[in-house]
Motif scaffolding. Sequence first.
Motif, short mmCIF file in Angstrom:
data_model
loop_
_atom_site.label_atom_id
_atom_site.label_comp_id
_atom_site.label_asym_id
_atom_site.label_seq_id
_atom_site.Cartn_x
_atom_site.Cartn_y
_atom_site.Cartn_z
N LEU A 10 0.74 -1.04 0.07
CA LEU A 10 0.07 -0.03 -0.05
C LEU A 10 0.90 1.35 0.07
O LEU A 10 1.55 1.44 0.94
N ASP A 11 0.72 2.06 -1.16
CA ASP A 11 1.70 3.61 -1.09
C ASP A 11 0.76 4.55 -0.83
O ASP A 11 -0.62 4.44 -0.43
N ARG A 12 1.22 5.65 -0.77
CA ARG A 12 0.77 6.97 -0.41
C ARG A 12 -0.70 7.20 -1.34
O ARG A 12 -1.88 7.68 -0.80
N ASN A 13 -0.45 6.67 -2.69
CA ASN A 13 -1.71 7.08 -3.34
C ASN A 13 -2.94 6.14 -3.24
O ASN A 13 -4.06 6.52 -3.47
N ASP A 14 -2.68 5.11 -2.35
CA ASP A 14 -3.95 4.35 -1.77
C ASP A 14 -4.58 4.77 -0.63
O ASP A 14 -5.82 4.54 -0.31
N PHE A 15 -4.01 6.03 -0.39
CA PHE A 15 -4.81 6.67 0.73
C PHE A 15 -4.89 8.25 0.15
O PHE A 15 -4.76 9.24 1.19
N ALA A 16 -5.16 8.49 -0.92
CA ALA A 16 -5.38 9.74 -1.35
C ALA A 16 -6.54 10.61 -0.72
O ALA A 16 -6.37 11.88 -0.67
N ALA A 17 -7.34 9.99 -0.07
CA ALA A 17 -8.36 10.59 0.71
C ALA A 17 -7.91 11.43 1.88
O ALA A 17 -8.78 12.33 2.43
N LEU A 18 -6.70 10.69 2.51
CA LEU A 18 -6.28 11.42 3.52
C LEU A 18 -5.53 12.90 3.18
O LEU A 18 -5.00 13.45 4.07
#
Length: 459
Positions: free
Chosen positions: A381-389
Motif C-alpha cells: 500500500l502506497d501513499r496513492n492508496d490513501f489519497a482521501a487523507l
Amino acid sequence: MADTYRVLVVDDDAAHRTMLNTLVGGWGYEIVDADDGEAAVDAVRAQPVDLVLMDIRMVRVSGLEALERIKTINPAIPIVLMTAYASVEMAVDALKKGAYDYLIKPLDFDKLRLTLARALEHIRLRAENRRLKHQLAGGLQAPDIVGSSPAMVRLMETVAQVAVSEATVMVTGESGTGKELVAAAIHHNSPRRDGPLVKVNCAAITDTLLESELFGHEKGAFTGADRRKEGRFVQADGGSLFLDEVGEMPVSMQVKLLRVIQERELTRVGGEETLSVDVRLVVATNRDLMKMVRAGTFREDLYYRLNVVELKTPPLRERREDIPLLATHFLARFAEKNRKVVDRFSPRAMDLLIRHPWPGNVRELMNTIERAVVLARSACLDRNDFAALEPNPGDGDPDTPPGAFAVDVPLEQIERDAIVNTLASAGGNKSEAARRLGITRKTLREKLKRYNLASTKGK
C-alpha cells in the motif's frame, strides 16, 4: 544494530553473491549465503533466517521454485527476489507465491537497503503485535486491543485491576476509541467470563422501546406485544451488561435504571412479578455526563452509581506511536478477510497515516485500511492508496487561511457540507456527529431529512 538480523543471500553468480555479501553485511546484517535454490532450502531448514534475498534465474533450482518450498518450511520469512529480466508477469507470479518484493538488476543499492529495512520492520511489528496481545497489562485476554503507548499501557493495567472486581465501570472517550473493546476485556478477564456479555446501544433504540428492551415486557403490555419478552438485564443474569452511549438515555429511563441498580430487581413492562438479577454493569459514553448533570439532563445520583471506576480511552492523536501496530494489525485482518495479497505499507504511506489527525480515531483508521486493502492493486500500500487523507489543494483558495469561510456559497450548502463531512469523520455515528456540531441528535435527524440525507447509515 541492537538486534542483528540474519539475511540469506542466494545467487549462482559467485561475483554478484560476494558483492551482495559485502554490501549487505556492511549494513549491519549477519550474512549466510547459498549458490542455488536447493542450497537455499537446505539453509532455511538448517538454521533460523530472518530474510531471504534471492535471484530468480538460477541453473538448477530457480528462485520461484525455492520460494514455494521455503514458504512450506516457514511462511513468515520475507523473500525478496532479484532478476536481470524485467517481466510484469513474472513479478505478479512471484508476489502471488508469497514474495515480499521484486527488484531488477542492476540493483539500486538505496532501494535494496530500504526494501530490506522495510521487510524486517514488517516482521518486527508482527512479532511485537503478537507479544503485546499476550503481555499487555500482564497477559489480559484482549486480542483486539493493540497498542504499546504509555496511555494504552496505563489503561490496560487499570482494566486488569478492575476486571476482577464487581465494581460498575464507566468507560469514557471520544467516538471510535475502542470503548466497547475495553468493556469486552473487562468481562472476559472477570470471574463472570463464563456468563453472557450482553450489549445494548442506548442511542440506537427509541425512547418508547428502551424500557422494554432493558427490562422485558408481558404479552399484551402494548400494541404489538404478542408474547412475553425477557429484557437484556435478565439475559445478562450471571454475566455482564454493557450499556453503550448511556448519555443518550432519557431522564424517565434514568430513574428506572437507578432503581434496578440499587435494588438488583426489576419488573417487566405490563407485569407485576418482581425478578432478581445478578448483573455486572459496564457503561460507556462519549459525552461529558457531569456537564449534563449540571444542565439537568442526567441524574446526579445515577451518575455516581455508574461512575464507581472511570476508564478513559485515549484518542488516537495522543497515541500516534501505536498507529504502525494498529495499521499492521488491520492490514493482516482485512487482507485475509478479502482474500487479497497485501502485506505491507510503503514508508510514504505509513508517514501519511502517522501524520493524519484521525478525528474518527481507531474506527476511522480501521475503515481507511479496509478500503485501501479492497482497492489495492499491489502487495504494498502506497501513499496513492490513501489519497482521501491528502489535503485537497482544489478545495477553495490555497491562500485562504485555516478557519476562513467560503464566500458566495449559499448558507444551506455550507450547513449541508458541514453535516456530511462531520458524519464522515465520526464514522457515521450520528450521536457523535451531533455532539461535534453542537446540536442535539433530534436536530441532526431533522436536518438530515431536510437535506435528503436521512438514508445516511449510522447510529
